[in-house]
Design an enzyme around this catalytic site. Structure first.
Site, PDB file in Angstrom:
ATOM      1  N   ASP A 179     -49.446  29.430   5.458  1.00 24.00           N
ATOM      2  CA  ASP A 179     -48.422  29.576   4.889  1.00 24.00           C
ATOM      3  C   ASP A 179     -46.931  30.253   5.524  1.00 24.00           C
ATOM      4  O   ASP A 179     -47.049  31.198   5.252  1.00 24.00           O
ATOM      5  CB  ASP A 179     -48.747  30.688   3.360  1.00 24.00           C
ATOM      6  CG  ASP A 179     -47.299  30.382   1.984  1.00 24.00           C
ATOM      7  OD1 ASP A 179     -46.579  29.321   2.242  1.00 24.00           O
ATOM      8  OD2 ASP A 179     -47.404  31.797   1.123  1.00 24.00           O
ATOM      9  N   GLU A 421     -57.660  35.339   4.838  1.00 21.20           N
ATOM     10  CA  GLU A 421     -58.314  34.146   4.115  1.00 21.20           C
ATOM     11  C   GLU A 421     -58.999  33.263   4.809  1.00 21.20           C
ATOM     12  O   GLU A 421     -58.553  31.843   4.768  1.00 21.20           O
ATOM     13  CB  GLU A 421     -57.101  33.545   2.871  1.00 21.20           C
ATOM     14  CG  GLU A 421     -56.279  35.425   2.711  1.00 21.20           C
ATOM     15  CD  GLU A 421     -55.510  34.650   1.369  1.00 21.20           C
ATOM     16  OE1 GLU A 421     -54.975  33.455   1.498  1.00 21.20           O
ATOM     17  OE2 GLU A 421     -54.527  35.295   0.729  1.00 21.20           O
ATOM     18  N   TYR A 474     -53.823  37.966  -6.815  1.00 23.47           N
ATOM     19  CA  TYR A 474     -51.450  37.276  -7.244  1.00 23.47           C
ATOM     20  C   TYR A 474     -52.167  36.906  -8.826  1.00 23.47           C
ATOM     21  O   TYR A 474     -51.945  36.477  -8.989  1.00 23.47           O
ATOM     22  CB  TYR A 474     -51.606  36.424  -6.196  1.00 23.47           C
ATOM     23  CG  TYR A 474     -51.116  36.205  -5.967  1.00 23.47           C
ATOM     24  CD1 TYR A 474     -49.400  37.399  -4.513  1.00 23.47           C
ATOM     25  CD2 TYR A 474     -52.110  36.121  -3.700  1.00 23.47           C
ATOM     26  CE1 TYR A 474     -49.858  37.515  -3.640  1.00 23.47           C
ATOM     27  CE2 TYR A 474     -51.307  36.279  -2.787  1.00 23.47           C
ATOM     28  CZ  TYR A 474     -49.920  37.202  -2.596  1.00 23.47           C
ATOM     29  OH  TYR A 474     -49.658  37.659  -1.498  1.00 23.47           O
ATOM     30  N   GLU A 510     -52.560  42.190  -0.337  1.00 19.17           N
ATOM     31  CA  GLU A 510     -52.006  41.767  -0.585  1.00 19.17           C
ATOM     32  C   GLU A 510     -51.349  41.404  -2.124  1.00 19.17           C
ATOM     33  O   GLU A 510     -52.950  41.173  -2.378  1.00 19.17           O
ATOM     34  CB  GLU A 510     -51.307  40.455   0.102  1.00 19.17           C
ATOM     35  CG  GLU A 510     -51.595  39.553   1.556  1.00 19.17           C
ATOM     36  CD  GLU A 510     -51.255  38.536   1.586  1.00 19.17           C
ATOM     37  OE1 GLU A 510     -51.251  37.465   0.381  1.00 19.17           O
ATOM     38  OE2 GLU A 510     -51.874  37.876   2.729  1.00 19.17           O
TER      39      GLU A 510
HETATM   40  C1  GCB Z   1     -51.666  34.660   0.552  1.00 22.71           C
HETATM   41  C2  GCB Z   1     -51.550  34.986   2.199  1.00 22.71           C
HETATM   42  C3  GCB Z   1     -50.334  34.765   2.548  1.00 22.71           C
HETATM   43  C4  GCB Z   1     -49.640  34.195   1.986  1.00 22.71           C
HETATM   44  C5  GCB Z   1     -49.431  34.445   0.023  1.00 22.71           C
HETATM   45  C6  GCB Z   1     -49.023  33.030  -0.488  1.00 22.71           C
HETATM   46  O1  GCB Z   1     -52.855  34.572  -0.071  1.00 22.71           O
HETATM   47  O2  GCB Z   1     -52.475  35.320   2.893  1.00 22.71           O
HETATM   48  O3  GCB Z   1     -50.092  34.263   3.708  1.00 22.71           O
HETATM   49  O4  GCB Z   1     -47.963  34.068   1.801  1.00 22.71           O
HETATM   50  O5  GCB Z   1     -51.012  34.181  -0.376  1.00 22.71           O
HETATM   51  O6  GCB Z   1     -47.548  33.717  -1.930  1.00 22.71           O
HETATM   52  O7  GCB Z   1     -49.139  32.250  -1.281  1.00 22.71           O
END
Ligand code: GCB
Length: 611
Positions: A179, A421, A474, A510
Site C-alpha cells: 500500500d 503483513e 484497524y 499499526e
Molecule cells: C496495513 C499496511 C500498511 C497500510 C495500512 C492501510 O496493514 O501494513 O502498509 O498502509 O495497513 O491503511 O491499509
C-alpha cells in the site's frame, strides 16, 4: 551476500570523499523498446536527448508528466566528474558508492560496467580505481529498472491482458499488493571515496553493560586491493567520548574495551542525556600506509523475556509510529531539511521509537536516530509476500544479510523485522520464516527478530518463530467501520489472545484512521480529524488496561505522516486526494500537525513521565 563490508563513507586523514549529488541528465527507454539504451550504448555515447533530474530523488514526481510518474522499465541517469591526478600518483583505491537505487541497477564508468545490484533500499559500491581517467573528465551512467516480480523483494505483478476489445495489444498493467507508491530512481547520496590500498573493510561492534561499566567488543576486518600482503597489518583502536577526548586505546584486530562509569545509550525521554555516542577510532597500519576510520558507538544492551523488552535492564515501552520515506516532489529521495524536521516533530511529540516500514531507511536517517535516542525496528523491504518460493527465500536472505551488514553497529536498531503483513496464514509461510529467522539469528544473535502480521492468533503460521508478536489492527476503520465504540473491547480481546497463545511480548505496530487535514464533524465521522482523534483515544484506553497486564511492549500509530499510494492498487478507491495520498498521518504532507498530533503528544509525554 556481501563478501565485504559496506561501512558508511566518512572522510578521515586517510580518506577523501567527493559527493556526486546534484542535477544529472536523465531519460527513459521508450515503451516499445526497453532495450534501446543498451543496444545504442548510451553508457558510452552519452545521451542525445535528456531532461534535468535531481539526485538524490525519486524521478516520479519532479515533472508534470504522468508518463514519468507511472513509468515502468529502464530509466537512465548520466553525469560527468573529475578524478584528481593525485589519487593515481598516491596509489589510492577509489570506490563509487550508492546509498540506494530502486530497484535493479547497472552502473558504467567511461562505458565499462562497474557493478550491477538488485534491491531498492540498501547501499552498494564498486572499486572503480582502474576504470577512472585521472586528471580528466569521466562519464558515469546509471540504468535503473523499477520492475517488481515474484522474485523481487518486495514482490510485484505484471499483467499482459489479452482482451483486445478493451486493451490495445502490448498493454502492460502493473500491480503490487503493498500500500505505497513504488517510487524509483537514485534515492540516496552518491559518493566517490578513496582509501589506501590496505584498508579497513568492516568493523563489527557488540556492546554490553556490567553495573556502570560499558563493554565494547570489536572486530576489524581489512583487505588489500592486490591480495598479496607481505604481513598482517597492525591495528590500534581508540575510544573517544562525546567531547572528543581520548579515553583509552587498545591494540589488535579483535578486542574488548572496558569503559568504567560509562555513559550508556538511552532512548529519548528516559534519561537527561539520551543517544550518547562514543567514537571508535580505528587505525590500520600496513608497511606503506595508515587507514583511519571513525565509527560512532552507543553502549547499550537489549534483552527481552516473554512479556517485556529491556534497554540496559530497564523495562522499555515503545511509543512510536510506522513511517514512510515519502514526501512531496522528492518521493523517497533523501532530503536533509525534511529529515531534521521529521525528527523535530518526532521528539516534540515525545515518541521514542519507530518502525522503518516497509523497507530499510537511509543511513543518514538512522544516524539521527542513533544520536537522538530513537529506537528503530529495522524492517526489510519484504512487504505483503504472497508467494513463498525457494527463489524468493534466497533473495530475501540476501537482503537480510545486506541489512545486517549495514546496520549491525547501530545502537538505535533494537529489533529486526523480516517482513510486513506476509500471507502468513499459508502453510508454506512456516518453513519460509523459520529459515529466515535462523539466518538472521546466525548473523546477529543480539537483537530480537520479528515480522509484522495482519493475521489472527489462530490463523498465523509464522509468528511462532518470532521473539515478539507484532500486529497491525484497524478496528473501527477496516473492520466495523464507524464503530469507535467497539475499539476497547476488540483491542483487549485480540491482544490478550495473542499473548496467551504464544507467550511473547506483544507490540501493536499499526492502528489508526485516515483523516483529511482540516475536515471536521461532530459527532465524528470517518475521514475527519475528529474521527482520527476518537480512534486514537479509544486505543489509548485499551492500551492502558493492557499495560497493567504486563505483556504490552508498545504502541505505534499508523502513520507518522501522510504518504503516497498508487492509483492502480486494489485499495486505491479507498484513498482520497485523487487516490494519490493516503491520509493516515498524524502530521500531513507539509509536515505540520493535525489534531491527532497534539493528542498523541499529550499521550506520549504522559507515558514518558509515568515510566
Ligand atoms: C496495513 C499496511 C500498511 C497500510 C495500512 C492501510 O496493514 O501494513 O502498509 O498502509 O495497513 O491503511 O491499509
Amino acid at each position: 551476500v556481501h563478501s565485504s563490508g559496506i561501512l558508511y563513507p566518512r572522510e578521515s586523514e586517510s580518506r577523501e570523499l567527493v559527493s556526486l549529488d546534484g542535477i544529472w541528465k536523465f531519460r527513459i527507454s521508450t515503451a516499445e523498446d526497453q532495450e534501446d539504451g543498451f543496444r545504442n550504448k548510451w553508457f558510452s555515447t552519452g545521451f542525445d536527448e535528456w531532461i534535468h533530474m535531481p539526485v538524490p530523488s525519486s524521478y516520479n514526481d519532479v515533472t508534470a508528466n504522468s508518463t514519468l510518474r507511472d513509468f515502468v522499465g529502464w530509466a537512465w541517469y548520466q553525469r560527468s566528474f573529475f578524478a584528481p591526478k593525485r589519487w593515481w600518483t598516491d596509489q589510492q583505491r577509489v570506490v563509487l558508492r550508492f546509498g540506494s537505487v530502486h530497484y535493479t541497477t547497472v552502473v558504467w564508468v567511461n562505458g565499462k560496467e562497474a557493478c550491477v545490484h538488485s534491491g531498492g533500499h540498501l547501499p552498494f559500491q564498486a572499486d572503480v580505481t582502474e576504470l577512472l581517467l585521472y586528471g580528466s573528465a569521466n562519464l558515469l551512467t546509471v540504468a535503473v529498472n523499477n520492475t517488481l516480480t515474484l522474485i523481487t523483494v518486495p514482490q510485484g505483478h505484471i499483467d499482459h491482458p489479452n482482451n483486445t476489445g478493451r486493451y490495445p495489444p502490448g498493454t502492460v498493467l502493473y500491480h503490487h499488493d503493498f500500500d505505497f507508491f513504488n517510487y524509483a530512481g537514485i534515492h540516496r547520496p552518491v559518493y566517490l571515496y578513496t582509501t589506501p590500498q590496505t584498508y579497513i573493510d568492516d568493523i563489527t561492534v557488540v556492546t554490553d553493560i556490567d553495573d556502570d561499566m560499558g563493554i565494547i567488543k570489536y572486530k576489524v576486518e581489512y583487505q588489500n586491493k592486490y591480495k598479496d600482503l607481505p604481513s598482517v597489518p597492525q591495528c590500534r583502536v581508540f575510544v573517544l567520548d562525546k567531547e572528543g577526548t581520548k579515553l583509552t586505546s587498545i591494540k589488535g584486530l579483535v578486542g574488548k574495551i572496558h569503559i568504567p562509569k560509562a555513559n550508556f545509550w538511552w532512548p529519548h525521554l528516559t534519561h537527561p542525556n539520551p543517544g550518547y555516542l562514543y567514537t571508535l577510532e580505528v587505525h590500520l597500519f600496513s608497511d606503506s600506509s595508515e587507514d583511519i576510520y571513525r565509527l560512532p558507538v552507543g553502549i547499550r544492551k537489549v534483552t527481552w523475556n516473554t512479556t517485556t523488552f529491556f534497554i540496559n535492564n530497564i523495562p522499555t515501552y515503545m511509543r512510536g509510529f510506522g513511517r514512510h520515506e515519502d514526501s512531496n516532489i522528492r518521493g523517497r529521495g533523501l532530503d536533509y531539511p525534511l529529515l531534521v524536521r521529521d525528527y523535530n516533530l518526532i521528539t516534540w511529540i515525545g515518541a521514542n521509537s519507530y518502525r522503518t516500514s516497509h523497507y530499510p531507511y537511509a543511513e543518514e536517517t538512522l544516524d539521527m536516530a542513533d544520536a537522538l535516542g530513537i529506537m528503530i525496528i529495522d524492517e526489510s523491504p519484504a512487504c505483503t509476500i504472497d508467494y513463498f518460493t525457494d527463489e524468493l527465500l534466497l533473495k530475501h536472505k540476501e537482503v537480510m544479510a545486506e541489512i545486517i551488514m549495514r546496520d549491525k553497529n547501530r545502537p538505535s536498531v533494537v529489533m529486526w523485522s523480516l517482513a510486513n503483513e506476509p500471507k502468513s496464514f499459508k502453510n508454506e509461510s512456516s518453513a519460509y520464516f523459520s529459515a529466515l529467522v535462523n539466518l538472521t539469528k546466525s548473523l546477529d544473535p543480539t537483537r530480537p527478530v520479528t515480522f509484522v502480521t495482519s493475521q489472527y492468533s489462530n490463523t498465523d503460521k509464522a509468528v511462532q518463530f518470532m521473539d515478539v508478536v507484532c500486529v497491525n489492527r484497524y478496528p473501527a476503520w477496516y473492520s466495523d467501520s464507524g464503530h469507535t465504540d467497539l475499539i476497547q473491547r476488540q483491542v483487549k480481546y485480540e491482544l490478550t489472545l495473542w499473548h496467551l497463545m504464544f507467550n511473547k511480548p506483544v507490540l501493536v505496530t499499526e492502528y489508526g484512521a485516515g483523516s483529511v487535514v482540516g475536515m471536521h464533524t461532530a459527532p465524528s465521522s470517518m475521514w475527519t480529524e475528529d474521527y482520527q482523534v476518537v480512534t486514537l483515544k479509544e486505543h489509548f484506553k485499551a492500551f492502558d488496561t493492557l499495560y497493567q497486564d504486563g505483556f504490552l511492549m508498545g504502541e505505534m500509530i499508523w502513520n507518522f505522516a501522510d504518504f503516497s499510494t498508487p492509483q492502480d492498487s486494489y485499495l486505491s478507491f479507498y484513498r482520497i486526494y485523487s487516490s494519490r495520498r493516503l491520509q493516515e498521518g498524524i502530521v500531513y504532507s507539509r509536515r505540520q500537525p493535525k489534531m491527532a498530533a497534539h493528542v498523541t503528544r499529550w499521550r506520549y509525554w504522559t507515558l514518558a513521565h509515568k515510566s
